[in-house]
Each structure stands twice: as C-alpha cells, then as structure tokens.
Design a protein around this motif. Structure first.
Motif, PDB file in Angstrom:
ATOM      1  N   ARG A 101      40.605  43.874  30.734  1.00 56.80           N
ATOM      2  CA  ARG A 101      41.585  42.885  29.974  1.00 56.80           C
ATOM      3  C   ARG A 101      41.769  41.734  30.821  1.00 56.80           C
ATOM      4  O   ARG A 101      42.193  40.839  30.002  1.00 56.80           O
ATOM      5  CB  ARG A 101      43.022  43.674  29.719  1.00 56.80           C
ATOM      6  CG  ARG A 101      42.486  44.937  29.038  1.00 56.80           C
ATOM      7  CD  ARG A 101      44.031  45.735  28.932  1.00 56.80           C
ATOM      8  NE  ARG A 101      44.867  44.860  28.223  1.00 56.80           N
ATOM      9  CZ  ARG A 101      46.234  44.971  28.072  1.00 56.80           C
ATOM     10  NH1 ARG A 101      46.923  46.204  28.594  1.00 56.80           N
ATOM     11  NH2 ARG A 101      46.882  44.137  27.337  1.00 56.80           N
ATOM     12  N   SER A 102      41.742  41.661  32.219  1.00 57.23           N
ATOM     13  CA  SER A 102      42.214  40.529  32.884  1.00 57.23           C
ATOM     14  C   SER A 102      41.368  39.193  32.448  1.00 57.23           C
ATOM     15  O   SER A 102      40.165  39.183  32.800  1.00 57.23           O
ATOM     16  CB  SER A 102      42.444  40.900  34.308  1.00 57.23           C
ATOM     17  OG  SER A 102      42.686  39.485  34.915  1.00 57.23           O
ATOM     18  N   ASP A 103      42.122  38.145  31.946  1.00 59.37           N
ATOM     19  CA  ASP A 103      41.335  36.878  31.766  1.00 59.37           C
ATOM     20  C   ASP A 103      41.144  36.339  33.243  1.00 59.37           C
ATOM     21  O   ASP A 103      40.523  35.063  33.269  1.00 59.37           O
ATOM     22  CB  ASP A 103      42.259  35.900  30.924  1.00 59.37           C
ATOM     23  CG  ASP A 103      42.262  36.379  29.550  1.00 59.37           C
ATOM     24  OD1 ASP A 103      41.198  37.401  29.173  1.00 59.37           O
ATOM     25  OD2 ASP A 103      42.967  36.361  28.894  1.00 59.37           O
ATOM     26  N   ARG A 104      41.673  36.714  34.154  1.00 63.98           N
ATOM     27  CA  ARG A 104      41.756  36.076  35.620  1.00 63.98           C
ATOM     28  C   ARG A 104      40.191  36.307  36.161  1.00 63.98           C
ATOM     29  O   ARG A 104      39.704  35.238  37.101  1.00 63.98           O
ATOM     30  CB  ARG A 104      42.759  36.489  36.448  1.00 63.98           C
ATOM     31  CG  ARG A 104      44.148  35.878  36.607  1.00 63.98           C
ATOM     32  CD  ARG A 104      43.737  34.560  36.880  1.00 63.98           C
ATOM     33  NE  ARG A 104      45.158  33.801  37.477  1.00 63.98           N
ATOM     34  CZ  ARG A 104      45.319  32.629  37.890  1.00 63.98           C
ATOM     35  NH1 ARG A 104      44.500  31.680  37.824  1.00 63.98           N
ATOM     36  NH2 ARG A 104      46.452  32.227  38.251  1.00 63.98           N
ATOM     37  N   LEU A 105      39.560  37.285  35.701  1.00 60.62           N
ATOM     38  CA  LEU A 105      37.897  37.479  36.311  1.00 60.62           C
ATOM     39  C   LEU A 105      37.140  36.703  35.516  1.00 60.62           C
ATOM     40  O   LEU A 105      37.062  36.540  34.181  1.00 60.62           O
ATOM     41  CB  LEU A 105      37.791  39.172  36.054  1.00 60.62           C
ATOM     42  CG  LEU A 105      38.760  40.060  36.803  1.00 60.62           C
ATOM     43  CD1 LEU A 105      37.987  41.399  36.484  1.00 60.62           C
ATOM     44  CD2 LEU A 105      38.607  39.623  38.386  1.00 60.62           C
ATOM     45  N   GLU A 106      36.334  35.966  36.159  1.00 59.89           N
ATOM     46  CA  GLU A 106      35.218  35.123  35.698  1.00 59.89           C
ATOM     47  C   GLU A 106      33.980  35.820  35.950  1.00 59.89           C
ATOM     48  O   GLU A 106      33.832  36.711  36.531  1.00 59.89           O
ATOM     49  CB  GLU A 106      35.271  33.639  36.361  1.00 59.89           C
ATOM     50  CG  GLU A 106      36.701  32.950  35.798  1.00 59.89           C
ATOM     51  CD  GLU A 106      36.599  31.664  36.142  1.00 59.89           C
ATOM     52  OE1 GLU A 106      35.884  31.214  37.053  1.00 59.89           O
ATOM     53  OE2 GLU A 106      37.770  30.746  35.828  1.00 59.89           O
ATOM     54  N   ASP A 107      32.842  35.208  35.507  1.00 64.47           N
ATOM     55  CA  ASP A 107      31.509  35.804  35.664  1.00 64.47           C
ATOM     56  C   ASP A 107      31.079  36.196  36.976  1.00 64.47           C
ATOM     57  O   ASP A 107      30.623  37.130  37.202  1.00 64.47           O
ATOM     58  CB  ASP A 107      30.558  34.763  35.022  1.00 64.47           C
ATOM     59  CG  ASP A 107      30.286  35.133  33.451  1.00 64.47           C
ATOM     60  OD1 ASP A 107      31.014  36.002  33.159  1.00 64.47           O
ATOM     61  OD2 ASP A 107      29.458  34.487  32.827  1.00 64.47           O
ATOM     62  N   PRO A 108      31.424  35.317  38.172  1.00 68.54           N
ATOM     63  CA  PRO A 108      30.992  35.537  39.557  1.00 68.54           C
ATOM     64  C   PRO A 108      31.463  37.058  39.916  1.00 68.54           C
ATOM     65  O   PRO A 108      30.874  38.016  40.456  1.00 68.54           O
ATOM     66  CB  PRO A 108      31.492  34.547  40.305  1.00 68.54           C
ATOM     67  CG  PRO A 108      31.343  33.597  39.419  1.00 68.54           C
ATOM     68  CD  PRO A 108      31.835  33.923  37.924  1.00 68.54           C
ATOM     69  N   ALA A 109      32.889  37.423  39.570  1.00 66.76           N
ATOM     70  CA  ALA A 109      33.365  38.293  39.874  1.00 66.76           C
ATOM     71  C   ALA A 109      33.128  39.721  39.248  1.00 66.76           C
ATOM     72  O   ALA A 109      32.527  40.688  39.623  1.00 66.76           O
ATOM     73  CB  ALA A 109      34.915  38.431  39.856  1.00 66.76           C
ATOM     74  N   LEU A 110      32.864  39.465  37.786  1.00 66.81           N
ATOM     75  CA  LEU A 110      32.200  40.628  36.962  1.00 66.81           C
ATOM     76  C   LEU A 110      30.837  40.983  37.673  1.00 66.81           C
ATOM     77  O   LEU A 110      30.601  42.196  37.339  1.00 66.81           O
ATOM     78  CB  LEU A 110      32.293  40.230  35.602  1.00 66.81           C
ATOM     79  CG  LEU A 110      33.740  39.819  34.803  1.00 66.81           C
ATOM     80  CD1 LEU A 110      33.486  39.321  33.589  1.00 66.81           C
ATOM     81  CD2 LEU A 110      34.369  41.345  34.898  1.00 66.81           C
ATOM     82  N   LEU A 111      30.074  40.140  37.554  1.00 68.29           N
ATOM     83  CA  LEU A 111      28.623  40.094  38.036  1.00 68.29           C
ATOM     84  C   LEU A 111      28.822  40.839  39.334  1.00 68.29           C
ATOM     85  O   LEU A 111      27.840  42.102  39.604  1.00 68.29           O
ATOM     86  CB  LEU A 111      27.738  38.828  38.081  1.00 68.29           C
ATOM     87  CG  LEU A 111      27.313  38.130  36.972  1.00 68.29           C
ATOM     88  CD1 LEU A 111      26.964  36.833  37.563  1.00 68.29           C
ATOM     89  CD2 LEU A 111      26.520  39.151  36.091  1.00 68.29           C
ATOM     90  N   ALA A 112      29.366  40.666  40.318  1.00 68.97           N
ATOM     91  CA  ALA A 112      29.607  41.319  41.754  1.00 68.97           C
ATOM     92  C   ALA A 112      29.789  42.769  41.545  1.00 68.97           C
ATOM     93  O   ALA A 112      29.386  43.821  42.122  1.00 68.97           O
ATOM     94  CB  ALA A 112      30.518  40.586  42.639  1.00 68.97           C
ATOM     95  N   SER A 113      30.883  42.926  40.453  1.00 71.19           N
ATOM     96  CA  SER A 113      31.387  44.392  40.330  1.00 71.19           C
ATOM     97  C   SER A 113      30.303  45.215  39.286  1.00 71.19           C
ATOM     98  O   SER A 113      29.850  46.454  39.801  1.00 71.19           O
ATOM     99  CB  SER A 113      32.555  44.422  39.452  1.00 71.19           C
ATOM    100  OG  SER A 113      32.975  45.816  39.286  1.00 71.19           O
ATOM    101  N   ALA A 114      29.619  44.439  38.665  1.00 74.67           N
ATOM    102  CA  ALA A 114      28.469  45.349  37.737  1.00 74.67           C
ATOM    103  C   ALA A 114      27.408  45.608  38.577  1.00 74.67           C
ATOM    104  O   ALA A 114      26.500  46.431  38.403  1.00 74.67           O
ATOM    105  CB  ALA A 114      28.175  44.246  36.448  1.00 74.67           C
ATOM    106  N   ASN A 115      27.190  44.575  39.757  1.00 79.59           N
ATOM    107  CA  ASN A 115      25.961  44.843  40.566  1.00 79.59           C
ATOM    108  C   ASN A 115      26.311  46.004  41.616  1.00 79.59           C
ATOM    109  O   ASN A 115      25.258  46.502  42.241  1.00 79.59           O
ATOM    110  CB  ASN A 115      25.478  43.853  41.301  1.00 79.59           C
ATOM    111  CG  ASN A 115      24.629  43.024  40.187  1.00 79.59           C
ATOM    112  OD1 ASN A 115      23.521  43.433  39.897  1.00 79.59           O
ATOM    113  ND2 ASN A 115      24.873  41.582  39.860  1.00 79.59           N
TER     114      ASN A 115
END
Length: 374
Positions: A101-115
């Motif tokens: 839900r958090s809008d504070r997370l942008e693609d770099p953080a999401l990609l790091a988590s997903a990887n």
C-alpha cells in the motif's frame, strides 16, 4: 511540535535502559502524534519523526513492527527511512502492508525487494494499486504461480513486451493463467496469437466466449477454432486497424515494396510487416502471420523469396521474429544460407500450397441462385 520534546527527551532513557514494553509504548505515542498531524508537518518535522522511529523500530519485536506498518502504510508522507526499513523486514507480517500500500516506495525499492525477498514479499508487491513494467518483469520472471496469477489479474499492472512473452511461455500447461493473460486488454496482438497457438481447446473456448462472433468457430475442428478467434481478434484490434490503414495509405502514395517492408521490420512493427508482406505476396494475412509466429523460419524465407526481397530485408524480418521466438546467431546464418539457395519457382510453388490450405470453403449457394446460373 513543541510537545514532542518531552518524548524526545525520554528516548535515550528508553533505548538504553528501558524495557521492550517501554520502547513500544514510546513508539506508540510518537506514532499517534505523527498520524494525528501528518498532513500539517513539514519535511523537516517528518525527518525528526523518522529519526526517532528508526531508532525505536530496530529494538522492538515483530508484532509491534507489524502494527506500526499497518498504521503508516496508507499515509502518503510517512517517514521514508522507517517505511523502507519495514518494507525490507524479513517478517512478511511487517513488510506486507508497506509493500502492498505505501506510496513512499518507488521502483528502486520495489525492484530490490522483488529481486531478493521471499515469494510472500513478491505476492504483496503484486497487489499494489499500480506497477511499472520494470517491476512486473521481475515478478513474472521470479514469482511463483500464485505471484504470477496475482500480478496478471492486477488491472493497474503494466507489462513490457518481454513480460508478455514470458507470461505466454509460463501459460503453457496452465489453463487458468493462459485465460487471464489472454483476457487482458493490453496484451499485444502478436503475443495473443502465440498464446492461442499454444492454448488448450478449453482455453480457446473461454477466450472465444468473450467474443460472441467467435463462438460458432468452437464447434469446428481445432484449426478452425484458432482461425476463427484469430480473424475476430484481427478485425476488432485497433492496432491492426491502424496498421492496415497506414500500409494502405502508403501503398496509395507509392506501391509497397522492399524499402517499406525493411523499415517496418527494422522498427519492430509486427502488424505493418505482416500486412505489407501479405500485400506484396498476394497471400492471405493468416498465412503471413502464421509464418511470423511459427517456430521455424521456412515460410518466412518462402514469402521473402516470392516477394523478391534481398537477404538484408529478409534478415530484418527474421530478427523481428526472433524478438518473440528466440533465434541464435547460428540459426540466423543457417536461415539466410537457405534463403540464398532457395529458387523463386520453388518458393512460389510452396506458397501456392499454403494459399490453397487457408482458403475457406465456399458458402452454400441458395437454390434460387443456382437455378438462375443454370
């Protein structure tokens, strides 16, 4: 903010000599204060909350961290550092609300988590309100079945060309996935056609049921089912309609030839390339599309030879195919060698056979019309 000062004064004591319950109590008070006035705080003030929360979060149990994550996740200007700390927590109960839900997370953080994180973390990411192509690429490649199904069902997820290609590949043997991939309104038509070729009759029936005009085709043989759906999707595709209009307009200005086909193929314009080849070879579009989607290169070589294309243009068409089918440098060299050996007369005879195979049986003639003709 003046009333935060006593809390800050208590922080060092709580961190150095306080109990877990004392630190959790302090974090709760700090969080209450932030949530109650989040919309009014400046960036500097939010930074102060961030510093305090980070220090406390690193000392408390998972249950308290999860509670904090649920409270901060929906707040658009939540403290950034603590949000990222919670998002990368190994405990999914902590990370899940932030990742989802958090809008504070942008693609770099999401990609790091997903990887790097678990499938449960990937599943939480797959449920976000919107997802970029970069993030879905990782989810489709690394995610398990549950993750992939979730992200494909997400109407706010965008997929790259490579992402759709991987989805079609993963759909093999998974009828449910093939169906939801095929029902996405944004699936590029070339990928949809490949999906149909690989899909089971049950999946084709489900997809055909979405289009009443294709339903009657299901009653025929499998080839007719696929052909019926293909015709309907082609006729209803705005991409195909736009491509056809562009090619026809170009043909009116100057007859379509090798220059145009080379340009279409080099620019990776699947529909335009297929339509132009169909026009130049006087061959049904279905034959050309099958050639461009078929794992083998033989029919492409035949079409190119009949059209009088050079090896350079033929190579561009083969590379357009390779984007979806995968073609090694060795395969490409072998195909071009075969093209150079292929004689135009041989190519024309083979193409005539394919033209005949794709001709639809004539419609039954009304008795009255037969009498007139007789």
């Amino acid at each position: 903010m003046m009333r935060t000062l006593p809390l800050i004064d208590e922080l060092e004591t709580a961190l150095t000599s306080g109990t877990d319950s004392r630190r959790i109590e302090m974090l709760t008070r700090i969080t209450d204060l932030f949530v109650g006035g989040a919309a009014r705080y400046s960036d500097e003030q939010i930074g102060l909350f961030d510093d305090v929360m980070v220090r406390l979060v690193s000392t408390i149990e998972a249950k308290a961290r999860a509670k904090l994550a649920h409270r901060l996740a929906p707040i658009a200007n939540a403290p950034s550092s603590v949000i990222h700390m919670l998002a990368f927590d190994d405990d999914i109960d902590v990370a899940q609300p932030i990742l989802k839900r958090s809008d504070r997370l942008e693609d770099p953080a999401l990609l790091a988590s997903a990887n790097t994180k678990s499938q449960l973390h990937l599943f939480a990411i797959s449920q976000r309100r919107s997802l970029s192509e970069a993030v879905t690429d990782v989810l489709v490649e690394r995610g398990d079945r549950e993750v992939v199904h979730s992200v494909v069902k997400n109407v706010g997820a965008r997929f790259s060309d490579a992402g759709f290609r991987m989805l079609v590949k993963r759909s093999a043997g998974d009828d449910d996935l093939a169906t939801i991939v095929g029902m996405r309104s944004d699936i590029p038509r070339p990928h949809f056609l490949v999906l149909l070729e690989k899909a089971s009759s049950e999946v084709r029936a489900r997809l055909a049921a979405e289009n009443p005009q294709a339903t009657s085709a299901i009653e025929g043989v499998v080839a007719e089912v696929v052909g019926g759906i293909r015709d309907d999707t082609r006729n209803s595709s705005p991409d195909f309609a736009a491509a056809q209009a562009a090619v026809e307009r170009q043909n009116r200005v100057r007859r379509i030839g090798e220059t145009e086909i080379y340009q279409y193929a080099r620019d990776r314009k699947f529909e335009e390339t297929a339509i132009a080849l169909s026009l130049l070879c006087d061959t049904p579009i279905d034959v050309v599309e099958r050639a461009l989607l078929d794992p083998g290169a033989e029919i492409v070589l035949i079409l190119a030879k009949v059209a009088g294309l050079s090896a350079t243009t033929t190579k561009a068409i083969l590379l357009l195919r390779a984007a979806d089918r995968g073609m090694s440098a060795k395969d490409l060299d072998q195909a071009l060698a075969s093209f150079n050996r292929l004689q135009p007369d041989t190519a024309l005879r083979v193409l005539s056979f394919f033209r005949t195979r794709t001709k639809k049986p004539p419609q039954p003639t009304a008795p009255r019309a037969v009498a007139v003709n007789g």
